[in-house]
Structures are given as structure tokens and as C-alpha cells.
Scaffold this motif. Sequence first.
Motif, PDB file in Angstrom:
ATOM      1  N   GLU A 164      -5.346   1.892   2.237  1.00 39.59           N
ATOM      2  CA  GLU A 164      -6.223   1.665   1.087  1.00 39.59           C
ATOM      3  C   GLU A 164      -7.511   2.460   1.208  1.00 39.59           C
ATOM      4  O   GLU A 164      -7.906   3.214   0.321  1.00 39.59           O
ATOM      5  N   ASP A 174       0.826  -1.208   0.000  1.00 43.01           N
ATOM      6  CA  ASP A 174       0.000   0.000   0.000  1.00 43.01           C
ATOM      7  C   ASP A 174       0.856   1.252   0.000  1.00 43.01           C
ATOM      8  O   ASP A 174       0.419   2.301  -0.472  1.00 43.01           O
ATOM      9  N   PRO A 180      -7.028   2.732  -5.612  1.00 41.08           N
ATOM     10  CA  PRO A 180      -6.555   2.548  -4.238  1.00 41.08           C
ATOM     11  C   PRO A 180      -6.276   1.092  -3.869  1.00 41.08           C
ATOM     12  O   PRO A 180      -5.525   0.850  -2.939  1.00 41.08           O
ATOM     13  N   THR A 209      -7.256   6.311   1.184  1.00 38.80           N
ATOM     14  CA  THR A 209      -7.110   6.827  -0.176  1.00 38.80           C
ATOM     15  C   THR A 209      -8.436   6.740  -0.921  1.00 38.80           C
ATOM     16  O   THR A 209      -8.825   7.667  -1.630  1.00 38.80           O
ATOM     17  N   LEU A 210      -9.134   5.620  -0.716  1.00 33.89           N
ATOM     18  CA  LEU A 210     -10.418   5.442  -1.391  1.00 33.89           C
ATOM     19  C   LEU A 210     -11.419   6.491  -0.928  1.00 33.89           C
ATOM     20  O   LEU A 210     -12.175   7.052  -1.728  1.00 33.89           O
TER      21      LEU A 210
END
Lengths: 291, 343
Positions: free
Chosen positions: A107, A41, A215, A110-111
Motif C-alpha cells: 500500500e 493489496d 493505493p 504504491t502511495l
Amino acid sequence: MSYILQQLINAFQLGSIYALIALGYTMVYGILTMINFAHGDLFMVGAFLCFVAAVFLKLSFVPVMLISMFGVALLGVLIERLAYKPLRQAPRVSAIITALGVGLFLENFTLALNPYPKQIPQLMSNTTWTILGLSISSLQVFIIVLSLLLMLILDLIVRKTMVGIAMRAISWDKATVPLMGVPMNLIISATFAIGASLGGAAGVMYGLAYPVIDPYMGIMIGWKAFISAVVGGIGNIRGAMIGGYILGMVEILVVAFFPSTYRDFVAFALLLVLLIFRPYGILGKPHPQKV
Amino acid sequence: MENREGIAQTIKQLRGRLMRARWLLPALLAFFFLAALAIHRFDLLDLYVQLILMYVGINIILTLSLNLINGYMGEFSVGHAGFMAVGAYIASWLTVRVFPIHLAAWLFPLAVFAGGLGAAMVGLIVAFPSFKTRGDYLAIVTLAFGMIVKSAIENIEALGGPRGFLGMEKLSTLPWVFFWVAMSVWAIRNLVYSNFGRGVLSIREDEIASDLMSVNTKEVKIIAFVVSSFFAGVAGALFAHVLQFINPRAFDIIKSTDILIMVYLGGIGSIAGSILGATIYTVLLEVLRPMGIWRMVFMPLMLVMLMLFRPKGIMGLKEFRWFIPVRDVFASMRWREKNGDSQ
């Protein structure tokens, strides 16, 4: 024949990216015997930093690369300080689960910030040369050369500098080395910084070579890089490079000769076969067990 | 000396009380089973709540079965969703393609059992690498196994390939899920507290030493893997018949990670911990649903916090006395008495 050579070049490109990420896994494993599952990541964050720097700040390639590498290195050190350092004395699995948690956090964070896959703009002029019926783009050459250069620099750092000597010493014996006056925490932070910055560089290269980033891309590529680190013998830096290129090669060649849906299947089956014959990876050594 | 007699007295009293309360457990089980049946039959609860209860049950089975390998045996297996996928696909294929439509509801338990058996066979294969490698390398092998299962299913056209498989009826009901949860708790509790279970625990503490103490480590590992994958397959079969649609992507690494998180949240080597971990994780994810995407940011943060402040998870090698067989309670009390530790 030229078809195979063409595929080999593609394989080198993919393998370079795997190898760069695998280096991060293997360095952290070598020094802390801990699998940093958040590393894939960090690679994704590198790609997104590249996107931000290229689209919003409108920078050219070199500053984009530097920003990504530096930003990801900083993030790697921060994660180590906040999440892994308090767990050094805890059971090893707690650290692994923490790493999984940090990865999930990166993850989904970012999403949550930008929910759609993004496209990275072309940062450099991309010309395609045709040599002997092979078409090679300047981007491919650039990615392969730059990653080989980074690996060379890393190899020099680990073999020649004080930091590198201290790293190897710590991975050899964690108990005695701090008594010799080696600042252990600093060296571990440096390891994380170097490993993460290589992951960031790989993120930028991936973003340039396969322009759509999302992401969750760190999961699959991160696990595959981890597998290449294991194939090479985890904890061994040269092994990680070899493992990365092997995995890249296998994947591309499977796609070249089989339906592409068999890619993961064959790649992982090969991995299992390899682990039967060399249970500790190509360059790995078995850990002696005390009785 | 006085202290010792006091403890002997307490043991005697406790034993008497437990003997008299023997009917309590079957009564509770019967009560919950009837309650589940009533809820299902007369829709006493909201359908959404029923669905979440079923998910909780399925996750408890999964967490318990992974805990047998990761917690009690001390191996690090990460491909549990692969076993789940095998069970889910076998059971769905049986209920949709093989069994006659009007009998599907009656043959459902058979399908679930077959799913479990199929997963157990696959678990047998995965057990072999664990003889050679442990720890991180076994993690790779199981990880690769999970990915191989997923990509194999993607390549089988008869099972719908990457598009998935549908046509199952909603055969998983609350009583069935409850039945299988009770079965898995019962089986794993009896396994862990048996002579054989001591072998499992001894592998966790020191594999070489336990081998020298004449524990047949290969056999122990095979049986533990087979039992664990059986229940994972059962959970997969139930899951498929709740959702009524499965595709290979439902069983990828993210699913395996979820199960891992539930195991370590609850605490390794603890049945009560598995139940708590699975329940808390599943319910919290649903409760936080109004947060939208941010709940997926919040949950891992909570996990990291938990690991930092309580690295052993909620229960961590501890157990409610409820799940410990009576003779084990007494054995540990006597042990404490002998060692002069009266707490």
C-alpha cells in the motif's frame, strides 16, 4: 420489479469481483492454512498495473489484462518465496503478521510512488442495451462473463490437471505428499501464482467498472473478499465463489432499500448471523479436533 | 547433590535481597508519577515530546490488553479498535454533553472509567462467539465486530456521524496516562500470574485438555475478554482527550492492525514485550518522520524482517524478572533444580 432486476445485475458485477479475490484467499488457505492478508493489496497492484499499461504504454484491453495478471502472479510468487516460505515451520501467527506487513508495504509503496487517486481510461467501447426496461452495459456483461469463465478454468485446473490434483493432495496431507515425489514448493508457488493472477484480473475489472483507483482500495475490498471466502467456507473453492456472489448481492440490495450508509453495518451483521448458524461457512466442514 | 545445595543457597540469598528491596517498586512508581506530574505542571519537556510520551502510554495500554487475548489466551482477535472506539465515544460524550463544563476536569477519571466499563460490556458480547469458534473464524467475528462498531457510529447523528465528534478539552495529561498504564500493567500482571491466569495460559496450550482438567473455559474467556476490552476502552477514552477530536475513521482496520503489529513486535505472552513493542513502534514512527511517506514503506519492511529472523517478536513468551511475582521466580527455580537443569 425491474428495479430489483437492475440491482441484481449490479450485484452480479460486484459479486464477480469479490468472488475472484476470494478465490485467492481460499486457495492459499486451503494449501497452507494461512490467511494471506496481502492478497487485497495484490488486487490493488493489479489495478495500478492496469493503469500504467493503459496510460503509459497505451495498450489495448487484452494486453493490459495479460500484463496485470502476469505481473501480479509474479509478485505473488515473489512474496511467497521471500516472506512466507522461511516461516513455514514458525508459529502460524508470525506468517499472518508477515502478511499484514507485506500488505502495508505494498500500500505505502504504491502511495509513495504516486500519491493521488488515479483514473483508468476507458479501454473498450461501452454500449448500453435496454432490454425490458433494464439497462445493461456491455462492460457489465463482459465482467460477469469473463469472471465466470476464469472461475470455470480454475475449477477445471483444480479438478482435472496434475497441478490441481497435487494441490488438493497437499491440502489433504502436507506430511506424506512430498514423500510421494510431489514437488511441494513448486505446487505452492503455482497456487500463489494462480490465486494472485485472479486477484490481478479482479483489479483490472474493478478499475474498468469503478474508474477511480487509489493505493488503499485493497484494504476494504480485500477484507470483504476475505469475508466472502469465510461465508462460503474457507478452503473451499466453490464456496468462495458462492460467498463472493452472496456478499455482492447483500451489499447492493442493502443500498437499494436502505440509506447507503447502512451498507457495511447490515452486511457484517448478516455475516455474524450466518456464522452463528453455520460456524464453518456454507460449504465448509468442521475441522475435527483430536482429543 | 552439591549443586542442589548451591541452588538452595542462591534462592535463600535472592529471597533475602528481594525482601529487603520491597520498597523499591512503590518508590519507583511514586518517583515516575511525581516526575510526570512535574513535567505536566511546569512543562519540563517540550509539548511535542509530552504528546509522544502520552501516545506511548496509550499504546502500551492497548498492546497489553490485546496481548491478554492474543498472546496469553492464544485466540486471534483483530477488532480491538472497536473497543477503543466505544470507550472513546462514551467518555467524550460524557465530558462534553453530560458533565457540567466547570466540573469536567474533576469528573474526567469517572468518564474514563465509564468508557472502560462500556467497552467491557461490549466485550462481554464479543466473548460469546469465542466459545464456538477459534482461530481464523474468531478473527472474522472480531473483524466484523470492529466494522459494525465503526459503521454504527457513522450512523448515529448525536455522535456527529461520519464527521466526528469534537469539543473535548485536553483532559488527558501525562500523570493520568501514567496512572492508567501502571494500573493496566498491575492488573494484567496479577491476572496472568494468578490461579485464574493459569487457566488462561492452559487455553492457549490446549483448550480441550484444559477443559478436561476442570478449567471453566467459558468463564475464563469471558473474564479475559471483559478485562481486555475494559482497558482498550480506557485507552480509547484517553486517546480521545489527547486528540480532542475523534471520528469513526480513526478506529478502522488500520488502527487494529497497528495494535496487532505492536503486540507481535514485542512478542506474545509477555508484559515486558508489550511495553517494549508499543514504545519502539511509537517512538520509531516519530523518529522516522523526516523520511515522510517513505517511513510507512520502511516500517512494514522492518516488521517483515523481524518476523523472518525472530518470528517470536522481541521478547516472545519471555519476561523480565521484574514483572514476575517473587513466588513464581522461586517456583521456576525449584522446578529447574528438580529437573537437574541448573541454568
